[in-house]
Design an enzyme around this catalytic site. Structure first.
Site, PDB file in Angstrom:
ATOM      1  N   HIS A 212       0.835  -1.204   0.000  1.00  0.00           N
ATOM      2  CA  HIS A 212       0.000   0.000   0.000  1.00  0.00           C
ATOM      3  C   HIS A 212       0.875   1.261   0.000  1.00  0.00           C
ATOM      4  CE1 HIS A 212      -3.253  -2.526   2.172  1.00  0.00           C
ATOM      5  NE2 HIS A 212      -3.772  -2.181   1.013  1.00  0.00           N
TER       6      HIS A 212
ATOM      7  N   CYS B 200      -2.427  -0.245  10.056  1.00  0.00           N
ATOM      8  CA  CYS B 200      -3.590  -0.995   9.579  1.00  0.00           C
ATOM      9  C   CYS B 200      -4.363  -1.674  10.704  1.00  0.00           C
ATOM     10  CB  CYS B 200      -3.180  -2.005   8.524  1.00  0.00           C
ATOM     11  SG  CYS B 200      -1.924  -3.115   9.081  1.00  0.00           S
TER      12      CYS B 200
HETATM   13  C1  CIR Z   1      -3.477  -8.074   3.138  1.00  0.00           C
HETATM   14  O1  CIR Z   1      -2.675  -8.524   2.300  1.00  0.00           O
HETATM   15  O2  CIR Z   1      -4.524  -7.529   2.799  1.00  0.00           O
HETATM   16  C2  CIR Z   1      -3.172  -8.234   4.598  1.00  0.00           C
HETATM   17  N1  CIR Z   1      -2.477  -9.467   4.807  1.00  0.00           N
HETATM   18  C3  CIR Z   1      -2.347  -7.076   5.101  1.00  0.00           C
HETATM   19  C4  CIR Z   1      -3.046  -5.756   5.023  1.00  0.00           C
HETATM   20  C5  CIR Z   1      -2.238  -4.651   5.599  1.00  0.00           C
HETATM   21  N2  CIR Z   1      -2.944  -3.436   5.534  1.00  0.00           N
HETATM   22  C6  CIR Z   1      -2.391  -2.247   5.721  1.00  0.00           C
HETATM   23  O3  CIR Z   1      -1.183  -2.152   5.910  1.00  0.00           O
HETATM   24  N3  CIR Z   1      -3.177  -1.179   5.650  1.00  0.00           N
END
Ligand code: CIR
Length: 255
Positions: free
Chosen positions: A162, A249
């Protein structure tokens, strides 16, 4: 940034099967739970009222709650995650936010957008176009923020999951950025702090009520941020890192 509230969702035991591109091994679930509890404890110490969503057995990635909504002061924007396995995560968050925000907007398919791609800097939003957030999703989001008296612009994310995996706004006109993933040219006019070599992961941070919360284990970058006049706390999120997650997150913060 001054926040009064945060929403979190503790990991469920199937969290270890969440999406990942990292080759850091499988997360340790009991350790992840402890790290999450500690993260919540720190937010509470800053005076935030915490709403805890129940761990969701249907969605291994649901602990990464930041991706499901973007909370701008005047309304809540429910995202449409680019990862198909995560789309259903927004339902429970939307229901909760209906009681908190007067206006709810939604990113609609075929537009996709995840909160990890939205960097809020005062009244401006930078939107990362990534593997999860597409042009249509970004355009819908820009339209929403414009209708609410704010602005948005697009940054292309060529490396990492991201936009916010590589950049954070830490307040006081200051951007913390991993120069190996993203050019600081997007942020002319800001004071730039770069992460130190080997410490890229620490670019993902949050600023809560005058304190910068950084990931534990990145002493050189921590030093730099402190020397720039910020007070810093660190938190260990190693088990979430194994699933490409940063510390931002793990919560949806608002006021
Ligand atoms: C994903 O790949 O969607 C999750 N394993 C990790 C999401 C992390 N999100 C973030 O850093 N905003």
């Amino acid at each position: 940034m001054n926040f009064t509230h945060a929403i979190v969702c503790p990991p469920y035991k199937n969290f270890i099967y969440g999406i990942t591109t990292a080759s850091l091994g499988k997360p340790d679930y009991p350790k992840a739970l402890r790290q999450h509890q500690n993260y919540v404890k720190i937010l509470k110490e800053f005076g935030l009222k915490i709403t805890v969503l129940p761990p969701d057995e249907n969605y291994p990635d649901s602990t990464f709650v930041e991706d499901t909504a973007v909370l701008i002061p005047s309304c809540a924007v429910i995202t449409n995650p680019g990862a198909e396995s995560r789309r259903g995560e927004t339902k429970v968050v939307e229901k909760l936010l209906q009681g908190e925000f007067n206006t709810i907007e939604k990113i609609k398919y075929p537009g996709t957008l995840e909160g990890g791609d939205i960097l809020e800097v005062e009244n401006h939003f930078y939107i990362g176009i990534s593997e999860r957030t597409n042009q249509l999703g970004a355009e819908q989001f820009i339209e929403i923020v414009r209708n609410n008296g704010m602005t948005g612009s697009i940054i292309s994310v060529n490396q990492g999951l991201h936009l916010k995996s590589a950049v954070s706004y830490i307040g006081n006109n200051c951007i913390l950025i991993d120069p190996e993933s993203i050019t600081s040219n997007y942020f002319n006019g800001f004071t730039i702090i770069t992460t130190e070599p080997g410490e890229s992961y620490s670019a993902n941070s949050i600023s809560v009520n005058e304190t910068v919360i950084l990931s534990e284990g990145f002493p050189k970058t921590r030093d730099k941020v402190e020397k720039s006049g910020f007070s810093v706390r660190t938190v260990n999120v190693s088990e979430f890192r194994k699933l490409d997650g940063g510390l931002s997150c793990l919560s949806l913060r608002y006021y």
